[in-house]
Design an enzyme around this catalytic site. Sequence first.
Site, PDB file in Angstrom:
ATOM      1  N   GLY A 145       0.652  -1.284  -0.120  1.00 12.96           N
ATOM      2  CA  GLY A 145      -0.055   0.047  -0.190  1.00 12.96           C
ATOM      3  C   GLY A 145       0.893   1.153   0.055  1.00 12.96           C
ATOM      4  O   GLY A 145       1.972   1.098   0.109  1.00 12.96           O
ATOM      5  N   LYS A 146       0.186   2.268  -0.200  1.00 18.33           N
ATOM      6  CA  LYS A 146       1.242   3.676  -0.141  1.00 18.33           C
ATOM      7  C   LYS A 146       0.055   4.741   0.088  1.00 18.33           C
ATOM      8  O   LYS A 146      -0.899   4.726  -0.571  1.00 18.33           O
ATOM      9  CB  LYS A 146       1.839   3.987  -1.240  1.00 18.33           C
ATOM     10  CG  LYS A 146       2.968   4.450  -1.136  1.00 18.33           C
ATOM     11  CD  LYS A 146       4.156   4.368  -0.253  1.00 18.33           C
ATOM     12  CE  LYS A 146       5.528   5.115  -0.132  1.00 18.33           C
ATOM     13  NZ  LYS A 146       6.654   4.371   0.301  1.00 18.33           N
TER      14      LYS A 146
END
Length: 473
Positions: A145-146
Amino acid sequence: MGGRITRFARETSQQMTTAQTPASDVFSGTRDPIFDELDFPADPNNLYTQTVGTVLEACDMLDVRHRVRIICAQPKNEIMVHFPVRMDDGHHRLFKGYRVQHNNVLGPYKGGVRFHPEVHLDDVKSLALLMTMKCSLVRIPFGGGKGGVKVSPREHSTGEMQRITRRFASAISPFIGPDYDIPAPDVGTNAQTMAWFADTYMMSQTQANTQDALRIVTGKPVEFGGSLGREKATGQGVVDVVVEMLPEFNLSVEGMRVSVLGFGNVGSWAARILADMGAKVVAVMDHTGALRNDDGFDCDALAMHCQKTGGVAGFGADVETGSGHAKNLSGEAITSDEFYQTPVDVLIPAALEQMIKEREASMINAKIVAEGANAPCDPSGDRELQRRGIEVLPAILANSGGVTVSYFEWVQNKSCVIWDAEHVDTELNRHMVMAARRTRLARQRYKCDMRTAAFAAALEHIAKTYDVRGIFP
Ligand code: NAD
């Protein structure tokens, strides 16, 4: 076939069979059919398209199933939020934030939060995809994720940054969770940001869940559930990988010449650790300027100077250090071109993405480029480094130390134990060395360059997991 070869070493490309031909080079005019199937824009400068192209290349090599390719080519969730924040002068400003959850087949989404004025959705998607690959390569049970907020931290007071962080945390809190999606620091954020983030999230929980909610972020201050060794972890991981690979180049750390692009968290720690081990850090560059010193910098003093002044520029003879005056270690100001041209054994890019393009790559005078930053080379830069026979230790391998120690922090929070610094370092080194060996093995098996090999080693694990789990329903 020649025009389609991007990241394969030149000698290797001549031995390739048709089955090994990379089919996803979006820069030479050939497009993987998956780009059309998923309606990707035909923009070769788009970082996300480039990143997916690299993954699809590795998929071709491994003969990964179509269903895994299309899953990897798009994130599961892309969340965009807008939130108002009161500024110090009383007026309100609206901010834009993102959280991209790329893949969670191996475990909860995991990845940093970036505060930077140039945060764009496609960049966040790329970084989330890289996190999926990184976690898989280093074999920790996390997905990718980011996140990010379009903001320039340098333009805001501490109070404004705290309110921006808390409103962002509150805006995305319905979509994250300590066993679902766990943010961490990245460019423009630090342990303090994570403390505000965790506190905001914990306040929104029922009393019974508050303590467990501490695991919502990693990279926290040690006093507030952080792990010893997390701050230096990414730089330490870069060093662990470089050291593991050095024998292949007949190099040893003692006396090795190093240059570092970006002297923030990753760059300064990698430089300080290498200098402690006997290497000479002879050139540094950040957004404020570039310096060279053939005797090697006092990296502790330089890091202190950066903390005080915001950058390497002006690092002078009068800097006080624990070891006395850094009189002869200050260095001379050089241009950006001179920085790249400085002869070194190892160059560590540890600034932002896509800084090494063809022009920069053509000037680099190094045997090894160890990618501390994510995606520091654009495809033309990557090709040029390949052409010139410069070995690239790819980011998904070289900078995976940060997420590895983030995993250790999460494990410590979950099990209510505290590891000492030595245990963290030993475990980190074990993970980094194993990931490096996995990459080397994949390179031998698939006869490709190190970047493609790292993606292949990561994808093998993801593809096998999809094989055993199947696709719901
Ligand atoms: P940071 O904000 O601490 O440091 C960034 C550095 O880049 C600074 O020294 C800054 O001066 C420099 N920089 C910015 N723009 C520049 C320019 N135009 N020219 C030259 N230098 C420039 O960030 P960080 O945490 O050290 O992250 C650096 C890179 O490493 C990013 O790509 C990040 O995604 C990646 N990374 C960080 C971690 C981590 O744990 N911090 C983990 C994995 C990957």
